[in-house]
Design an enzyme around this catalytic site. Structure first.
Site, short mmCIF file in Angstrom:
data_model
loop_
_atom_site.label_atom_id
_atom_site.label_comp_id
_atom_site.label_asym_id
_atom_site.label_seq_id
_atom_site.Cartn_x
_atom_site.Cartn_y
_atom_site.Cartn_z
N HIS A 229 -6.92 -6.27 -1.43
CA HIS A 229 -5.88 -5.31 -1.07
C HIS A 229 -4.94 -5.75 0.04
O HIS A 229 -3.75 -5.45 -0.01
CB HIS A 229 -6.53 -3.98 -0.68
CG HIS A 229 -5.55 -2.87 -0.49
ND1 HIS A 229 -4.79 -2.36 -1.52
CD2 HIS A 229 -5.18 -2.17 0.63
CE1 HIS A 229 -4.01 -1.39 -1.06
NE2 HIS A 229 -4.22 -1.26 0.23
N ASP B 171 0.85 -1.19 0.00
CA ASP B 171 0.00 0.00 0.00
C ASP B 171 0.90 1.24 0.00
O ASP B 171 1.80 1.35 -0.83
CB ASP B 171 -0.97 -0.06 1.20
CG ASP B 171 -1.95 1.10 1.24
OD1 ASP B 171 -2.92 1.08 0.47
OD2 ASP B 171 -1.73 2.03 2.05
#
Length: 322
Positions: A299, A99
């Protein structure tokens, strides 16, 4: 595996550490902590590496100067990582980021290849500096063009979402983890775009539950950390994106030359706004040794699919040392 504080030239960084051997530094993203990497710390340490996962600037148990928004630029985050390697008594490391940690890792390799001998990015590919202007206006234009409201990154430039996150950290974290998880039904999964008139919190169902991999004890650690520190500094990373563009003009056109690896979840919402850079990653990371899409994942890659992520990282590391 133990948690301790490393006093560096820039911060007092709380880290999780295990193992001995070549150094691997694991950099978390938003809204995460060093604990996001526990499965990787164990696996890499067992394979013969010294593994260190810090709470990054503004997160968890890491403290030090720099409370202003402008104290959270990419060059400063790279310098924090350089200082950590030095404070650990090492001269080189492999850097891995997820991320927001991925841009930090990519720029560690871009700016200091003398220290960071290899790099792996999870979820977010390297995005070269655009010569056409800073990113936030471009993101506003993208959202307007596709007619989906606003990107959450643009919303984070203001205070409204931060105020809501700070008011109920448990709800904010639960909604973030659920809406970006591969086990969440596709219709409920976030796209990164927020409808006009809604906040991020309002755009995610109140029926959000913890992902299958997120136990109550682990979630309680996240909630305690963000309840204590708040979301201001983590969101400041987003508020420095245009400032990053201004301060890194000298990097225009520079390429990553150290060995590189990338992996992303098939259903990662970040692909809606950064996925186009996956196709050109090999143009900018000239020794790209893998570009993997993990089926069914979204994610929170290293926590959703720890065995697959560990295997890809270990294969990559073994290739460096062969």
């Amino acid at each position: 595996m133990h948690t301790h504080t490393v006093k560096t030239a820039t911060l007092d960084q709380q880290v999780i550490e295990a193992g001995s051997g070549p150094l691997v530094v694991l950099i978390h993203g938003f809204p995460e902590l060093s604990i996001s990497w526990r499965a990787q710390v164990r696996a890499l340490a067992d394979a013969g590496y010294r593994v260190v996962a810090p709470d990054m600037r503004g997160y968890g148990g890491t403290t030090g100067p720099g409370q202003r928004t402008q104290d959270h630029t990419l060059p400063q985050l790279v310098e924090d990582t350089v200082a950590l390697v030095a404070a650990l008594g090492e001269t080189q490391a492999v850097v891995v980021g997820h991320d927001w940690g991925a841009p930090v890792a990519w720029h560690c390799a871009l700016m200091r290849p003398d220290i960071f001998r290899a790099v792996a990015g999870l979820s977010v590919p390297f995005q070269p500096r655009s010569d056409s202007g800073p990113p936030i206006p471009a993101m506003r234009a993208l959202a307007q063009r596709v007619g989906r409201g606003e990107l959450y990154i643009v919303r984070f430039q203001e205070m409204a979402d931060q105020i809501q996150f700070d008011a109920d950290p448990a709800a904010a974290l639960r909604k973030c983890f659920w809406s970006y998880d591969g086990a969440t039904p596709a219709a409920d999964r976030a796209t990164g775009f927020i409808p006009v008139g809604l906040s991020l919190m309002e755009s995610v169902s109140d029926d959000a539950v913890l992902p299958p991999w997120m136990g109550a004890d682990l979630f309680a650690e996240y909630v305690a950390a963000f309840s204590a520190r708040g979301f201001k500094q983590p969101m400041d990373w987003y508020r420095c994106m245009d400032l990053n563009w201004e301060r890194m003009a000298d990097l225009q056109g520079r390429k990553i030359t150290v060995p590189a690896l990338f992996m992303v979840g098939e259903h990662d919402p970040a692909r809606h706004y950064s996925g186009r850079h996956e196709k050109t990653l090999g143009d900018w990371a000239t020794d790209l040794r893998g570009n993997h899409v993990i089926a069914g994942a979204a994610h929170w890659l290293q926590q959703e699919r720890p065995d697959q992520v560990n295997r890809l990282l270990l294969d990559f590391l073994a290739g460096l040392d062969a």
